[in-house]
Design an enzyme around this catalytic site. Structure first.
Site, PDB file in Angstrom:
ATOM      1  N   GLY A  43      32.829  36.637  40.728  1.00  0.00           N
ATOM      2  CA  GLY A  43      32.332  38.215  39.799  1.00  0.00           C
ATOM      3  C   GLY A  43      32.520  39.437  40.990  1.00  0.00           C
ATOM      4  N   CYS A  44      32.628  39.259  42.200  1.00  0.00           N
ATOM      5  CA  CYS A  44      33.502  40.872  43.498  1.00  0.00           C
ATOM      6  C   CYS A  44      34.224  41.631  42.554  1.00  0.00           C
ATOM      7  CB  CYS A  44      33.854  40.333  44.360  1.00  0.00           C
ATOM      8  SG  CYS A  44      32.209  40.361  45.241  1.00  0.00           S
ATOM      9  N   THR A  45      35.515  40.739  42.087  1.00  0.00           N
ATOM     10  CA  THR A  45      36.253  41.104  41.358  1.00  0.00           C
ATOM     11  C   THR A  45      36.091  41.628  39.663  1.00  0.00           C
ATOM     12  OG1 THR A  45      38.373  39.433  42.251  1.00  0.00           O
ATOM     13  CG2 THR A  45      38.984  40.551  40.448  1.00  0.00           C
ATOM     14  N   ALA A  48      34.552  45.036  40.585  1.00  0.00           N
ATOM     15  CA  ALA A  48      35.329  46.438  41.953  1.00  0.00           C
ATOM     16  C   ALA A  48      36.110  46.752  40.411  1.00  0.00           C
ATOM     17  CB  ALA A  48      36.176  45.722  42.650  1.00  0.00           C
TER      18      ALA A  48
END
Length: 153
Positions: A43-45, A48
């Site tokens: 999710g964070c990738t 970003a």
């Protein structure tokens, strides 16, 4: 968690190169301050990379994108290099900004309760006031929602 109309808490944290960055460095610009749980997670990738994909659009409207997590400077450097992230990532292992913005909260996963960073985004105006607070944002749509908001769409 902080809300619109409140003064954004000042902070100074190291970026992915180890250089100190303060909120006050961006006086006169809109700041998209997004808090995320961890480098290199799915999710964070995606979140970003979505901000990276819209980076030029943010620049054209004089908005700075800043990501914050409790990961180390070295982790941020690898994350930024691996995914070609053109914006600032700040390391907050002591949780100073994360707690000041109220995004360190109780989380439940598979019935287990723990404390962690909740994916949240703040738009801070040119005078350092929180213009918009977005708790529990979705990683796939966050960048587009922020950009649409800033463009008045």
């Amino acid at each position: 968690m902080l809300e619109a109309g409140m003064k954004a808490p000042e902070f100074t944290l190291p970026d992915q190169e180890g250089r100190p960055v303060s909120l006050s460095d961006f006086a006169g610009q809109k700041v998209v301050l997004y808090f995320y749980p961890r480098d290199n997670t799915p999710g964070c990738t995606r979140q970003a990379c979505a901000f990276a994909g819209a980076y030029e659009d943010f620049k054209t409207i004089n908005a700075v994108v800043v990501g914050v997590s409790k990961d180390s400077v070295a982790s941020h450097r690898k994350f930024a290099e691996k995914h070609g992230l053109p914006f600032i990532l700040l390391s907050d292992p002591e949780l100073s900004a994360i707690q000041a913005y109220g995004v360190w909260q109780e989380k439940k996963l598979y019935g287990k309760v723990s404390m962690g960073g909740v994916r949240s985004t703040f738009i801070i105006d040119e005078k350092g006031m929180i213009e918009k607070a977005m708790p529990k944002v979705k990683p796939d749509t966050n960048a587009a929602e922020i950009l649409a908001y800033l463009k008045g769409e």
